[in-house]
Write a protein that holds these residues in place. Structure first.
Motif, short mmCIF file in Angstrom:
data_model
loop_
_atom_site.label_atom_id
_atom_site.label_comp_id
_atom_site.label_asym_id
_atom_site.label_seq_id
_atom_site.Cartn_x
_atom_site.Cartn_y
_atom_site.Cartn_z
N ASP A 23 0.82 -1.22 0.00
CA ASP A 23 0.00 0.00 0.00
C ASP A 23 0.85 1.26 0.00
O ASP A 23 0.35 2.36 0.24
N ALA A 24 2.15 1.15 -0.28
CA ALA A 24 3.08 2.27 -0.16
C ALA A 24 2.67 3.48 -1.00
O ALA A 24 2.86 4.62 -0.58
N ASN A 25 2.12 3.27 -2.17
CA ASN A 25 1.79 4.38 -3.07
C ASN A 25 0.36 4.86 -2.96
O ASN A 25 -0.06 5.73 -3.73
N ASP A 26 -0.40 4.30 -2.03
CA ASP A 26 -1.76 4.76 -1.83
C ASP A 26 -1.77 6.18 -1.27
O ASP A 26 -0.87 6.56 -0.52
N PRO A 27 -2.76 6.98 -1.62
CA PRO A 27 -2.83 8.34 -1.06
C PRO A 27 -3.05 8.30 0.45
O PRO A 27 -3.56 7.32 1.00
N ALA A 28 -2.63 9.36 1.12
CA ALA A 28 -2.80 9.45 2.56
C ALA A 28 -3.50 10.77 2.89
O ALA A 28 -3.22 11.79 2.27
N CYS A 30 -4.16 13.89 5.33
CA CYS A 30 -3.51 14.69 6.36
C CYS A 30 -4.28 14.55 7.68
O CYS A 30 -5.51 14.41 7.66
N PRO A 31 -3.60 14.59 8.82
CA PRO A 31 -4.31 14.53 10.11
C PRO A 31 -5.34 15.66 10.28
O PRO A 31 -6.27 15.52 11.06
N CYS A 32 -5.17 16.75 9.53
CA CYS A 32 -6.15 17.86 9.58
C CYS A 32 -7.32 17.62 8.64
O CYS A 32 -8.24 18.45 8.56
N GLY A 33 -7.30 16.49 7.89
CA GLY A 33 -8.41 16.14 7.02
C GLY A 33 -8.23 16.51 5.56
O GLY A 33 -9.14 16.28 4.76
N HIS A 34 -7.10 17.06 5.17
CA HIS A 34 -6.88 17.44 3.78
C HIS A 34 -6.45 16.23 2.96
O HIS A 34 -5.76 15.35 3.45
N ASP A 35 -6.86 16.21 1.70
CA ASP A 35 -6.55 15.08 0.82
C ASP A 35 -5.37 15.33 -0.11
O ASP A 35 -4.84 14.40 -0.70
N ASP A 36 -4.94 16.59 -0.27
CA ASP A 36 -3.87 16.93 -1.20
C ASP A 36 -2.52 16.75 -0.51
O ASP A 36 -1.93 17.68 0.03
N THR A 37 -2.01 15.51 -0.53
CA THR A 37 -0.75 15.19 0.13
C THR A 37 0.22 14.57 -0.86
O THR A 37 -0.18 14.07 -1.91
N VAL A 38 1.49 14.60 -0.52
CA VAL A 38 2.52 14.02 -1.35
C VAL A 38 3.44 13.18 -0.47
O VAL A 38 3.76 13.56 0.65
N LYS A 39 3.83 12.01 -0.98
CA LYS A 39 4.74 11.13 -0.25
C LYS A 39 6.15 11.69 -0.40
O LYS A 39 6.59 12.03 -1.49
N LEU A 40 6.87 11.77 0.72
CA LEU A 40 8.22 12.31 0.72
C LEU A 40 9.23 11.19 0.50
O LEU A 40 9.01 10.05 0.91
N LEU A 41 10.33 11.53 -0.13
CA LEU A 41 11.40 10.59 -0.36
C LEU A 41 12.28 10.56 0.88
O LEU A 41 12.78 11.59 1.33
N ASN A 42 12.45 9.39 1.46
CA ASN A 42 13.30 9.22 2.62
C ASN A 42 14.58 8.54 2.20
O ASN A 42 14.56 7.59 1.43
N THR A 43 15.68 9.02 2.73
CA THR A 43 16.94 8.35 2.50
C THR A 43 17.42 7.78 3.82
O THR A 43 17.27 8.40 4.87
N VAL A 44 17.95 6.59 3.76
CA VAL A 44 18.43 5.93 4.96
C VAL A 44 19.91 5.66 4.77
O VAL A 44 20.31 5.04 3.78
N ALA A 45 20.71 6.14 5.68
CA ALA A 45 22.15 5.88 5.64
C ALA A 45 22.47 4.83 6.68
O ALA A 45 22.18 4.99 7.85
N VAL A 46 23.05 3.74 6.22
CA VAL A 46 23.45 2.67 7.12
C VAL A 46 24.96 2.55 6.99
O VAL A 46 25.48 2.40 5.89
N GLY A 47 25.64 2.63 8.09
CA GLY A 47 27.09 2.59 8.03
C GLY A 47 27.66 1.77 9.16
O GLY A 47 26.93 1.22 9.99
N GLY A 48 28.96 1.73 9.17
CA GLY A 48 29.64 1.00 10.23
C GLY A 48 30.16 -0.31 9.71
O GLY A 48 29.74 -0.83 8.68
N ARG A 49 31.13 -0.80 10.43
CA ARG A 49 31.72 -2.09 10.08
C ARG A 49 31.89 -2.88 11.36
O ARG A 49 32.18 -2.32 12.40
N SER A 50 31.79 -4.15 11.24
CA SER A 50 32.06 -4.99 12.40
C SER A 50 33.48 -5.54 12.26
O SER A 50 33.99 -5.71 11.16
#
Length: 70
Positions: A23-28, A30-50
């Motif tokens: 359901d990732a691309n389904d519209p969402a 707004c908590p205030c009741g508005h329907d005109d929303t856009v999904k934001l692009l999230n970037t995840v940085a994973v780092g470190g070494r064992s």
């Protein structure tokens, strides 16, 4: 369950929605009741070494470890 960030184009608020990946691309709404929303692009940085071994020197796709020189 994955979380997705949205921004309301009407009031400018940002909010998070937890939903299945299917359901990732389904519209969402707004908590205030508005329907005109856009999904934001999230970037995840994973780092470190064992372990104590240092990272390979060089460049390219594998840090130079494959000998490709790129």
């Amino acid at each position: 369950m994955p979380r997705y960030d949205f921004r309301c184009r009407e009031c400018g608020s940002t909010f998070e929605v937890s939903r299945p990946m299917a359901d990732a691309n389904d519209p969402a709404r707004c908590p205030c009741g508005h329907d005109d929303t856009v999904k934001l692009l999230n970037t995840v940085a994973v780092g470190g070494r064992s372990g104590a071994e240092p990272a390979p020197a060089g460049g390219g796709c594998c840090g130079g470890a494959c000998g490709c020189g790129g």
